[in-house]
Design a protein around this motif. Structure first.
Motif, PDB file in Angstrom:
ATOM      1  N   SER A  17     -22.562  23.273  92.368  1.00 38.52           N
ATOM      2  CA  SER A  17     -22.397  22.344  91.246  1.00 38.52           C
ATOM      3  C   SER A  17     -23.549  22.500  90.266  1.00 38.52           C
ATOM      4  CB  SER A  17     -22.363  20.903  91.751  1.00 38.52           C
ATOM      5  OG  SER A  17     -21.258  20.680  92.594  1.00 38.52           O
ATOM      6  N   ARG A  19     -24.882  20.456  86.365  1.00 39.39           N
ATOM      7  CA  ARG A  19     -24.633  19.464  85.329  1.00 39.39           C
ATOM      8  C   ARG A  19     -25.336  19.880  84.041  1.00 39.39           C
ATOM      9  NH1 ARG A  19     -26.922  13.337  84.577  1.00 39.39           N
ATOM     10  NH2 ARG A  19     -25.006  12.319  83.871  1.00 39.39           N
ATOM     11  N   ARG A  66     -12.082  20.084  88.593  1.00 41.22           N
ATOM     12  CA  ARG A  66     -13.399  20.581  89.011  1.00 41.22           C
ATOM     13  C   ARG A  66     -14.522  20.098  88.084  1.00 41.22           C
ATOM     14  NH1 ARG A  66     -14.497  25.854  88.814  1.00 41.22           N
ATOM     15  NH2 ARG A  66     -13.068  26.289  87.096  1.00 41.22           N
ATOM     16  N   PHE A  67     -14.220  20.028  86.813  1.00 40.55           N
ATOM     17  CA  PHE A  67     -15.226  19.617  85.821  1.00 40.55           C
ATOM     18  C   PHE A  67     -14.917  18.207  85.327  1.00 40.55           C
ATOM     19  CE2 PHE A  67     -16.444  24.087  84.037  1.00 40.55           C
ATOM     20  CZ  PHE A  67     -16.657  24.536  85.327  1.00 40.55           C
ATOM     21  N   GLN A  81     -20.222  17.719  84.124  1.00 40.77           N
ATOM     22  CA  GLN A  81     -20.451  17.894  85.555  1.00 40.77           C
ATOM     23  C   GLN A  81     -19.493  18.977  86.057  1.00 40.77           C
ATOM     24  OE1 GLN A  81     -22.742  16.427  87.700  1.00 40.77           O
ATOM     25  NE2 GLN A  81     -21.948  17.945  89.152  1.00 40.77           N
ATOM     26  N   ASN A  83     -18.263  21.128  89.223  1.00 33.63           N
ATOM     27  CA  ASN A  83     -18.209  21.249  90.682  1.00 33.63           C
ATOM     28  C   ASN A  83     -17.316  22.414  91.074  1.00 33.63           C
ATOM     29  OD1 ASN A  83     -19.787  18.881  90.865  1.00 33.63           O
ATOM     30  ND2 ASN A  83     -17.958  17.583  90.913  1.00 33.63           N
ATOM     31  N   SER A  84     -17.444  22.823  92.309  1.00 33.62           N
ATOM     32  CA  SER A  84     -16.618  23.919  92.840  1.00 33.62           C
ATOM     33  C   SER A  84     -16.620  25.124  91.898  1.00 33.62           C
ATOM     34  CB  SER A  84     -15.175  23.435  93.070  1.00 33.62           C
ATOM     35  OG  SER A  84     -15.153  22.337  93.958  1.00 33.62           O
TER      36      SER A  84
END
Length: 119
Positions: A17, A19, A66-67, A81, A83-84
């Motif tokens: 991840s 950010r 995911r985002f 953010q 992720n994955s």
């Protein structure tokens, strides 16, 4: 004049991840859209996600689920953010701001920040 300053991207392993944040300053219209585009080497700049001052979100299909995009209107900041993360998310990510003043409104861009996802 509007200035956009993005946080540093980085190198992350697949599945990880990251950010991003972007602070907007200058002459800002209260009704606006902020968001992120990205550009991989040899490709065009594509939409990642946008969010309006009213909170309406729009995502590219490739990042849905995911985002997550969010914003802090008081601090004139937009976040992404991620992720994955996948290797295909590797790109330069650009923050954008556009006032919702009708046809002809100009988009301002940040300087871009590199995100690299290793497999």
């Amino acid at each position: 004049q509007v200035q956009l300053v993005e946080s540093e991207g980085g190198l992350v392993q697949a599945g990880g991840s990251l950010r991003l944040s972007c602070v907007v300053s200058g002459s800002i219209f209260s009704m606006n859209v902020m968001g992120w585009y990205r550009q991989a080497p040899g490709k065009q700049r594509d939409l990642v996600a946008t969010i309006t001052s009213g909170g309406r979100r729009n995502y590219a299909d490739s990042v849905k689920g995911r985002f997550t995009i969010s914003r802090d209107n008081a601090n004139k900041t937009v976040y992404l953010q991620m992720n994955s993360l996948k290797p295909e998310d590797t790109a330069v990510y650009y923050c954008l701001y556009r006032p919702l003043t009708g046809a002809g409104s100009l988009t301002s861009w940040g300087q871009g920040t590199q995100v690299t996802v290793s497999s």
